[in-house]
Design a protein around this motif. Structure first.
Motif, PDB file in Angstrom:
ATOM      1  N   ASP A  23       0.829  -1.196   0.000  1.00 19.41           N
ATOM      2  CA  ASP A  23       0.000   0.000   0.000  1.00 19.41           C
ATOM      3  C   ASP A  23       0.877   1.265   0.000  1.00 19.41           C
ATOM      4  O   ASP A  23       1.701   1.444   0.894  1.00 19.41           O
ATOM      5  CB  ASP A  23      -0.864  -0.073   1.272  1.00 19.41           C
ATOM      6  CG  ASP A  23      -1.767   1.126   1.436  1.00 19.41           C
ATOM      7  OD1 ASP A  23      -1.768   1.994   0.546  1.00 19.41           O
ATOM      8  OD2 ASP A  23      -2.460   1.184   2.465  1.00 19.41           O
ATOM      9  N   GLY A  47       0.130   4.072   0.779  1.00 17.50           N
ATOM     10  CA  GLY A  47      -0.146   4.829   1.992  1.00 17.50           C
ATOM     11  C   GLY A  47       0.856   4.529   3.108  1.00 17.50           C
ATOM     12  O   GLY A  47       1.115   5.384   3.950  1.00 17.50           O
ATOM     13  N   LEU A  48       1.411   3.316   3.101  1.00 14.18           N
ATOM     14  CA  LEU A  48       2.374   2.955   4.142  1.00 14.18           C
ATOM     15  C   LEU A  48       3.688   3.700   3.948  1.00 14.18           C
ATOM     16  O   LEU A  48       4.329   4.111   4.909  1.00 14.18           O
ATOM     17  CB  LEU A  48       2.621   1.443   4.140  1.00 14.18           C
ATOM     18  CG  LEU A  48       1.403   0.573   4.441  1.00 14.18           C
ATOM     19  CD1 LEU A  48       1.783  -0.898   4.419  1.00 14.18           C
ATOM     20  CD2 LEU A  48       0.787   0.941   5.774  1.00 14.18           C
ATOM     21  N   GLU A 102       3.940   6.593   2.486  1.00  3.98           N
ATOM     22  CA  GLU A 102       3.634   7.969   2.854  1.00  3.98           C
ATOM     23  C   GLU A 102       3.615   8.128   4.378  1.00  3.98           C
ATOM     24  O   GLU A 102       4.154   9.103   4.920  1.00  3.98           O
ATOM     25  CB  GLU A 102       2.280   8.368   2.264  1.00  3.98           C
ATOM     26  CG  GLU A 102       1.984   9.830   2.448  1.00  3.98           C
ATOM     27  CD  GLU A 102       0.645  10.216   1.884  1.00  3.98           C
ATOM     28  OE1 GLU A 102      -0.346   9.503   2.163  1.00  3.98           O
ATOM     29  OE2 GLU A 102       0.566  11.224   1.168  1.00  3.98           O
ATOM     30  N   ALA A 103       3.021   7.147   5.067  1.00  4.68           N
ATOM     31  CA  ALA A 103       2.993   7.205   6.534  1.00  4.68           C
ATOM     32  C   ALA A 103       4.427   7.217   7.066  1.00  4.68           C
ATOM     33  O   ALA A 103       4.768   8.035   7.924  1.00  4.68           O
ATOM     34  CB  ALA A 103       2.213   6.025   7.103  1.00  4.68           C
ATOM     35  N   GLY A 104       5.259   6.336   6.532  1.00  6.74           N
ATOM     36  CA  GLY A 104       6.663   6.288   6.956  1.00  6.74           C
ATOM     37  C   GLY A 104       7.333   7.641   6.777  1.00  6.74           C
ATOM     38  O   GLY A 104       8.004   8.145   7.680  1.00  6.74           O
ATOM     39  N   GLN A 126      15.533   4.084   5.750  1.00  6.79           N
ATOM     40  CA  GLN A 126      14.607   3.521   6.741  1.00  6.79           C
ATOM     41  C   GLN A 126      13.306   3.072   6.081  1.00  6.79           C
ATOM     42  O   GLN A 126      12.730   2.049   6.453  1.00  6.79           O
ATOM     43  CB  GLN A 126      14.317   4.558   7.830  1.00  6.79           C
ATOM     44  CG  GLN A 126      15.512   4.797   8.749  1.00  6.79           C
ATOM     45  CD  GLN A 126      15.373   6.042   9.588  1.00  6.79           C
ATOM     46  OE1 GLN A 126      14.739   7.018   9.182  1.00  6.79           O
ATOM     47  NE2 GLN A 126      15.966   6.032  10.770  1.00  6.79           N
ATOM     48  N   LYS A 180      12.455  -0.651   6.643  1.00  4.52           N
ATOM     49  CA  LYS A 180      11.414  -0.779   7.657  1.00  4.52           C
ATOM     50  C   LYS A 180      10.007  -0.801   7.063  1.00  4.52           C
ATOM     51  O   LYS A 180       9.055  -1.206   7.727  1.00  4.52           O
ATOM     52  CB  LYS A 180      11.498   0.381   8.657  1.00  4.52           C
ATOM     53  CG  LYS A 180      12.583   0.213   9.703  1.00  4.52           C
ATOM     54  CD  LYS A 180      12.601   1.406  10.629  1.00  4.52           C
ATOM     55  CE  LYS A 180      13.772   1.348  11.580  1.00  4.52           C
ATOM     56  NZ  LYS A 180      13.572   0.374  12.666  1.00  4.52           N
ATOM     57  N   VAL A 181       9.859  -0.281   5.840  1.00  6.95           N
ATOM     58  CA  VAL A 181       8.528  -0.293   5.237  1.00  6.95           C
ATOM     59  C   VAL A 181       8.509  -1.236   4.024  1.00  6.95           C
ATOM     60  O   VAL A 181       7.855  -2.272   4.061  1.00  6.95           O
ATOM     61  CB  VAL A 181       8.061   1.129   4.842  1.00  6.95           C
ATOM     62  CG1 VAL A 181       6.656   1.073   4.249  1.00  6.95           C
ATOM     63  CG2 VAL A 181       8.075   2.057   6.054  1.00  6.95           C
ATOM     64  N   LYS A 237      10.174  -4.876   4.871  1.00  5.08           N
ATOM     65  CA  LYS A 237       9.459  -5.500   5.989  1.00  5.08           C
ATOM     66  C   LYS A 237       8.024  -5.868   5.589  1.00  5.08           C
ATOM     67  O   LYS A 237       7.560  -6.968   5.862  1.00  5.08           O
ATOM     68  CB  LYS A 237       9.467  -4.534   7.169  1.00  5.08           C
ATOM     69  CG  LYS A 237       8.643  -4.947   8.361  1.00  5.08           C
ATOM     70  CD  LYS A 237       9.413  -5.849   9.287  1.00  5.08           C
ATOM     71  CE  LYS A 237       8.544  -6.231  10.496  1.00  5.08           C
ATOM     72  NZ  LYS A 237       9.130  -7.299  11.281  1.00  5.08           N
ATOM     73  N   GLU A 238       7.340  -4.932   4.949  1.00  5.96           N
ATOM     74  CA  GLU A 238       5.939  -5.168   4.616  1.00  5.96           C
ATOM     75  C   GLU A 238       5.777  -6.192   3.490  1.00  5.96           C
ATOM     76  O   GLU A 238       4.749  -6.831   3.374  1.00  5.96           O
ATOM     77  CB  GLU A 238       5.249  -3.850   4.232  1.00  5.96           C
ATOM     78  CG  GLU A 238       5.079  -2.881   5.393  1.00  5.96           C
ATOM     79  CD  GLU A 238       4.114  -3.402   6.465  1.00  5.96           C
ATOM     80  OE1 GLU A 238       3.026  -3.876   6.107  1.00  5.96           O
ATOM     81  OE2 GLU A 238       4.469  -3.341   7.654  1.00  5.96           O
ATOM     82  N   PRO A 265       6.602 -11.472   3.222  1.00  6.25           N
ATOM     83  CA  PRO A 265       5.948 -12.729   2.825  1.00  6.25           C
ATOM     84  C   PRO A 265       5.970 -12.922   1.310  1.00  6.25           C
ATOM     85  O   PRO A 265       6.219 -14.027   0.818  1.00  6.25           O
ATOM     86  CB  PRO A 265       4.512 -12.558   3.330  1.00  6.25           C
ATOM     87  CG  PRO A 265       4.591 -11.530   4.401  1.00  6.25           C
ATOM     88  CD  PRO A 265       5.707 -10.608   4.009  1.00  6.25           C
ATOM     89  N   ASP A 323       3.893 -13.979   7.776  1.00  2.00           N
ATOM     90  CA  ASP A 323       2.859 -13.000   7.422  1.00  2.00           C
ATOM     91  C   ASP A 323       1.932 -12.755   8.604  1.00  2.00           C
ATOM     92  O   ASP A 323       1.289 -13.672   9.094  1.00  2.00           O
ATOM     93  CB  ASP A 323       2.051 -13.503   6.228  1.00  2.00           C
ATOM     94  CG  ASP A 323       1.261 -12.378   5.581  1.00  2.00           C
ATOM     95  OD1 ASP A 323       1.161 -11.292   6.197  1.00  2.00           O
ATOM     96  OD2 ASP A 323       0.756 -12.571   4.468  1.00  2.00           O
ATOM     97  N   LYS A 324       1.894 -11.500   9.075  1.00  6.88           N
ATOM     98  CA  LYS A 324       1.091 -11.185  10.244  1.00  6.88           C
ATOM     99  C   LYS A 324      -0.324 -10.752   9.888  1.00  6.88           C
ATOM    100  O   LYS A 324      -1.107 -10.405  10.766  1.00  6.88           O
ATOM    101  CB  LYS A 324       1.763 -10.069  11.061  1.00  6.88           C
ATOM    102  CG  LYS A 324       3.185 -10.393  11.462  1.00  6.88           C
ATOM    103  CD  LYS A 324       3.260 -11.678  12.263  1.00  6.88           C
ATOM    104  CE  LYS A 324       4.687 -11.950  12.712  1.00  6.88           C
ATOM    105  NZ  LYS A 324       4.802 -13.299  13.297  1.00  6.88           N
ATOM    106  N   ARG A 325      -0.617 -10.732   8.610  1.00  8.86           N
ATOM    107  CA  ARG A 325      -1.991 -10.386   8.236  1.00  8.86           C
ATOM    108  C   ARG A 325      -2.869 -11.608   8.450  1.00  8.86           C
ATOM    109  O   ARG A 325      -2.519 -12.710   8.057  1.00  8.86           O
ATOM    110  CB  ARG A 325      -2.067  -9.956   6.765  1.00  8.86           C
ATOM    111  CG  ARG A 325      -1.440  -8.601   6.512  1.00  8.86           C
ATOM    112  CD  ARG A 325      -1.303  -8.346   5.049  1.00  8.86           C
ATOM    113  NE  ARG A 325      -0.421  -9.343   4.446  1.00  8.86           N
ATOM    114  CZ  ARG A 325      -0.045  -9.327   3.179  1.00  8.86           C
ATOM    115  NH1 ARG A 325      -0.478  -8.380   2.386  1.00  8.86           N
ATOM    116  NH2 ARG A 325       0.750 -10.254   2.706  1.00  8.86           N
TER     117      ARG A 325
END
Lengths: 226, 267
Positions: A122, A124-125, A127-129, A138, A142-143, A146-147, A150, A221-223
């Motif tokens: 996404d 948006g992630l 952008e959030a970072g 980073q 980290k985004v 990491k995201e 999986p 995967d933590k989803r």
């Protein structure tokens, strides 16, 4: 049963060594392909038009390099880069000589897989970072990484299995492995039983790798699928 | 205090230029809950992203606490962003991080050295504030929408920002959850003194929490004033139309949608 023990006595060591050679060549090439492929894939994503550091020139050149790398048939590449292989590995023969062309052919493939995995997260992630003051590095680890972990792991299983097939072709440079055994014994010496067993081993290994890959990907995967 | 002076923003190249913001002048005072209202495509998302420079203004100035930050780069830019919290319509929580690790993210990335235990402690405090300290080990996908937005609020506040930007923060939530999130934002504003800039297309949302409002249409501010002024005596035709179309009673209704976003105290 008697057939089996005779067969095992005659070809057991050969097939075990073939299996190990295949796994060794595939694992090392997959690993090295990711060492080079991840930074390349990340760079493509960062320099894309909607990336964190848009750079049309760099992005276009990287795209070309990757496409050219992906379009050369492996069997051609195997012979075409022999001088390069000698330079890097010291030899163009055997297991060591096979790994160089395997990595060269896999890096662009991996770069595209990684690019796809990163592009799927996404926006948006990212952008959030950024909004929390993360710098590019980073955001990458980290985004982005990491995201998409999986998805990257699933890609690694696919890469491993593709390279497993290429290892058979690398038998042409005397690399060994199961594919090589299947060709030499089954095709050239007409020993269909050896060929069939080698192929069965290939099928089992591919299934195993895919299952392990899926398992690890699910595990990290933590989803939660609801 | 946030001062926006003659801000313009356009996208695209010279032959295909698209002006999104025209000569925006706004002053947002410390302690305000400032609503920016407009229909979708009016430019409000771009406007709020100019404040923390996620979007670079084409011209004009952004002045925060007397400092012109418009051209901030490198470390100054990262520090500025760190001092401004932000929450989003779709929460934008990191799916592969636990609730607690989502909240520590801003502390992990900022330059100031803070030990891991200090970070975790601070994150814990914030999760207590949003009443989710019993969910710290869970992952975002295990939470309802309202809970996810609470985590996002904790994350936005963790590095003690003086300003918080809310980009359609309640648009993805049902009415009941929206009301409780707005109340939480209101109490954060009062108790922690955080200045809020709140973008919304919903007048009901603005009316519930904002003390001042600007109405934006087609990239221009068409009306600005206290909430009472704008709602009581709207001047521009756009505002009048928004008021006609918006059902202001929605916020007082109890949510009757399928409630998968129930808050912990209601669960």
């Amino acid at each position: 049963m008697e057939w089996f023990s005779t067969f095992y006595e005659t070809y057991g060591d050969l097939l075990i060594k073939g299996t190990l050679d295949s796994l060794y060549m595939t694992s090392i090439s997959t690993l090295l392909a990711y060492v080079f492929g991840i930074p390349l894939g990340v760079l493509v994503v960062l320099t894309a038009q909607n990336g964190l550091h848009p750079n049309k020139a760099v992005n276009t050149i990287l795209g070309w390099i990757i496409n050219i790398g992906r379009s050369i048939p492996f069997i051609i590449l195997l012979f075409a880069i022999i001088p390069f292989t000698r330079l890097v590995a010291g030899t163009s023969l055997g297991v060591k000589g096979a790994i160089v062309p395997l990595v060269v052919t896999a890096v662009p493939f991996v770069a595209r897989m990684v690019e796809q995995s990163l592009a799927d997260i996404d926006a948006g992630l990212v952008e959030a970072g950024q909004s929390f003051g993360a710098n590019t590095w980073q955001i990458v680890y980290k985004v982005y990484l990491k995201e998409s972990l999986p998805s990257i792991i699933r890609g690694a299983a696919i890469t491993f299995i593709s390279l497993f097939g290429y290892v058979a072709m690398a038998g042409c440079v005397g690399a060994g492995g199961l594919g090589d055994i299947a060709i030499r014994y089954g095709y050239q010496r007409y020993k269909p039983d050896v060929m069939v067993v080698a192929v069965i081993l290939c099928v089992v290994l591919v299934q195993l790798v895919q299952t392990i890959g899926d398992f690890i990907a699910r595990k990290v995967d933590k989803r939660v699928v609801r | 205090m946030i001062q926006i002076e003659r801000l313009n923003k356009s996208f695209g190249s010279a032959d295909n230029i698209h002006h999104v913001l025209h000569d925006i002048d706004l002053t947002i005072n410390d302690g305000d809950v400032f609503g920016i209202i407009g229909s979708s495509g009016a430019g409000k998302s771009t406007l709020v992203r100019c404040i923390n420079l996620l979007e670079r203004p084409t011209s004009g100035k952004i002045i925060i606490d007397g400092k012109d930050v418009t051209n901030y780069k490198g470390k100054d830019l990262l520090d500025l962003r760190e001092s401004i919290g932000m929450i989003f319509q779709n929460f934008s929580l990191f799916q592969q991080r636990s609730v607690l690790k989502n909240v520590t993210f801003p502390l992990e990335v900022n330059g100031k050295k803070m030990s891991k235990s200090e970070r975790l402690e601070r994150a814990h405090e914030l999760l207590k504030l949003v009443e989710l300290d019993d969910k710290i080990k869970q992952y975002p996908s295990q939470l309802s929408g309202g809970q996810q937005q609470r985590v996002a609020i904790a994350r936005a506040l963790v590095s003690k920002p003086k300003i918080m930007l809310c980009d359609e923060a309640t648009s993805a939530l049902d009415t009941k959850t929206t009301a409780s999130i707005l109340d939480l934002l209101g109490s954060i504003n009062r108790e922690l003194g955080v200045t809020m800039v709140m973008i919304t297309h919903s007048l009901a949302v603005a009316q519930r929490v904002c003390n001042r409002i600007a109405v934006i249409d087609d990239g221009r501010i068409v009306e600005e004033g206290t909430t009472a002024q704008v709602f009581g005596n709207p001047q521009s035709p756009i505002t009048k139309e928004l008021l006609r179309n918006d059902n202001l009673t929605t916020m007082s209704q109890t949510g009757d949608e399928s409630d998968n976003s129930s808050l912990p105290e209601q669960a």
